[in-house]
Design a protein around this motif. Structure first.
Motif, PDB file in Angstrom:
ATOM      1  N   LEU A 198      28.123  42.364  43.529  1.00 55.83           N
ATOM      2  CA  LEU A 198      26.872  43.105  43.382  1.00 55.83           C
ATOM      3  C   LEU A 198      26.414  43.701  44.710  1.00 55.83           C
ATOM      4  O   LEU A 198      25.911  44.828  44.760  1.00 55.83           O
ATOM      5  N   LEU A 199      26.610  42.951  45.798  1.00 58.69           N
ATOM      6  CA  LEU A 199      26.232  43.459  47.118  1.00 58.69           C
ATOM      7  C   LEU A 199      27.123  44.629  47.517  1.00 58.69           C
ATOM      8  O   LEU A 199      26.643  45.622  48.083  1.00 58.69           O
ATOM      9  N   GLU A 200      28.407  44.543  47.209  1.00 57.56           N
ATOM     10  CA  GLU A 200      29.326  45.643  47.512  1.00 57.56           C
ATOM     11  C   GLU A 200      28.946  46.895  46.726  1.00 57.56           C
ATOM     12  O   GLU A 200      28.977  48.018  47.268  1.00 57.56           O
ATOM     13  N   GLU A 209      33.420  49.037  50.900  1.00 62.45           N
ATOM     14  CA  GLU A 209      34.605  48.376  50.369  1.00 62.45           C
ATOM     15  C   GLU A 209      34.978  47.156  51.213  1.00 62.45           C
ATOM     16  O   GLU A 209      34.993  47.220  52.439  1.00 62.45           O
ATOM     17  N   GLY A 210      35.233  46.051  50.547  1.00 64.10           N
ATOM     18  CA  GLY A 210      35.699  44.853  51.237  1.00 64.10           C
ATOM     19  C   GLY A 210      34.725  43.702  51.223  1.00 64.10           C
ATOM     20  O   GLY A 210      35.098  42.561  51.525  1.00 64.10           O
ATOM     21  N   ILE A 211      33.459  43.950  50.873  1.00 69.31           N
ATOM     22  CA  ILE A 211      32.460  42.872  50.880  1.00 69.31           C
ATOM     23  C   ILE A 211      32.851  41.773  49.895  1.00 69.31           C
ATOM     24  O   ILE A 211      32.784  40.582  50.208  1.00 69.31           O
ATOM     25  N   LEU A 212      33.267  42.170  48.702  1.00 69.67           N
ATOM     26  CA  LEU A 212      33.690  41.185  47.697  1.00 69.67           C
ATOM     27  C   LEU A 212      34.876  40.374  48.206  1.00 69.67           C
ATOM     28  O   LEU A 212      34.907  39.143  48.050  1.00 69.67           O
ATOM     29  N   LEU A 213      35.840  41.031  48.832  1.00 67.58           N
ATOM     30  CA  LEU A 213      37.011  40.333  49.361  1.00 67.58           C
ATOM     31  C   LEU A 213      36.615  39.319  50.430  1.00 67.58           C
ATOM     32  O   LEU A 213      37.121  38.191  50.451  1.00 67.58           O
ATOM     33  N   VAL A 214      35.708  39.721  51.316  1.00 69.39           N
ATOM     34  CA  VAL A 214      35.250  38.807  52.377  1.00 69.39           C
ATOM     35  C   VAL A 214      34.566  37.594  51.770  1.00 69.39           C
ATOM     36  O   VAL A 214      34.844  36.447  52.150  1.00 69.39           O
ATOM     37  N   TRP A 265      21.656  40.718  43.186  1.00 70.60           N
ATOM     38  CA  TRP A 265      22.483  39.897  44.084  1.00 70.60           C
ATOM     39  C   TRP A 265      21.612  38.939  44.888  1.00 70.60           C
ATOM     40  O   TRP A 265      21.996  37.790  45.132  1.00 70.60           O
ATOM     41  N   LEU A 266      20.424  39.400  45.288  1.00 70.95           N
ATOM     42  CA  LEU A 266      19.518  38.573  46.087  1.00 70.95           C
ATOM     43  C   LEU A 266      18.890  37.488  45.218  1.00 70.95           C
ATOM     44  O   LEU A 266      18.690  36.351  45.676  1.00 70.95           O
TER      45      LEU A 266
END
Length: 209
Positions: free
Chosen positions: A162-164, A170-175, A127-128
């Motif tokens: 990938l970070l999630e 849960e929720g990182i992808l949504l943000v 992800w980085l």
């Protein structure tokens, strides 16, 4: 649309998603900050001027890069071990300090992208690596090009996914997806303050929304 609006709307999106997933208070704060940051990300294709008040000014970009540096520092100490931990932290410190010493905005972004890419390689974090590539490529693009398209959105959602998976929050992808989308919507030409819109389907179509 100006940067303050993008960061405000992105932050509100992050706050809303934190409520949707039932996040605790620390995660809610993190999602709000992440949303505000991602709300600015498409404008990393800055052209160095504020004539039409569309791009980010140098101080805002420096603050964003400082945020990235701090994140890499904390991430390295909490999620890495051994040499990777110290290499990641060192690169984070460089990102926090060096941007303020560089005059040209495009140069600052390109070097930052390379540094983030190297941090991702040393820490073995895909992800980085992808985020570093995003920053570096964005610094070479004209404003409102691929970063303001469905390709840019899909690419950044991949980073969020990938970070999630890495952090298991849960929720990182949504943000990431929703805040990025908020930027594209606010830049569309039906918004009164915008002189032009975005070409969501470039490079395949020049149709502007």
């Amino acid at each position: 649309m100006n940067g303050k609006t993008h960061v405000t709307v992105g932050g509100l999106v992050g706050l809303g998603i934190s409520n949707y997933v039932g996040a605790d208070v620390p995660t809610m704060i993190s999602f709000t900050l992440l949303g505000g940051f991602v709300g600015l990300v498409p404008d990393l294709d800055v052209n160095g001027t504020l004539a039409n008040k569309i791009t980010l000014n140098k101080k805002t970009v420096q603050a964003m890069l400082g945020f990235i540096g701090l994140f890499i520092i904390f991430y390295s100490f909490f999620y890495e071990n051994g040499m990777e931990q110290w290499i990641g932290a060192s690169i984070g410190i460089v990102l926090f300090i060096v941007p303020s010493l560089i005059v040209k905005q495009k140069t600052m972004l390109l070097l930052t992208g390379i540094a983030v890419l190297l941090a991702g390689i040393f820490c073995d974090e895909l992800w980085l690596i992808l985020f570093g590539i995003y920053i570096a490529v964005a610094s070479l693009l004209p404003h409102r090009s691929l970063t303001h398209s469905m390709i840019g959105l899909a690419y950044f959602c991949t980073i969020g996914y990938l970070l999630e998976q890495k952090l298991q929050i849960e929720g990182i992808l949504l943000v990431c997806g929703a805040s990025y989308t908020s930027h594209l919507i606010l830049d569309m030409k039906w918004i009164p303050m915008n002189r032009k819109g975005v070409k969501l389907f470039q490079p395949f179509s020049k149709f502007e929304l």
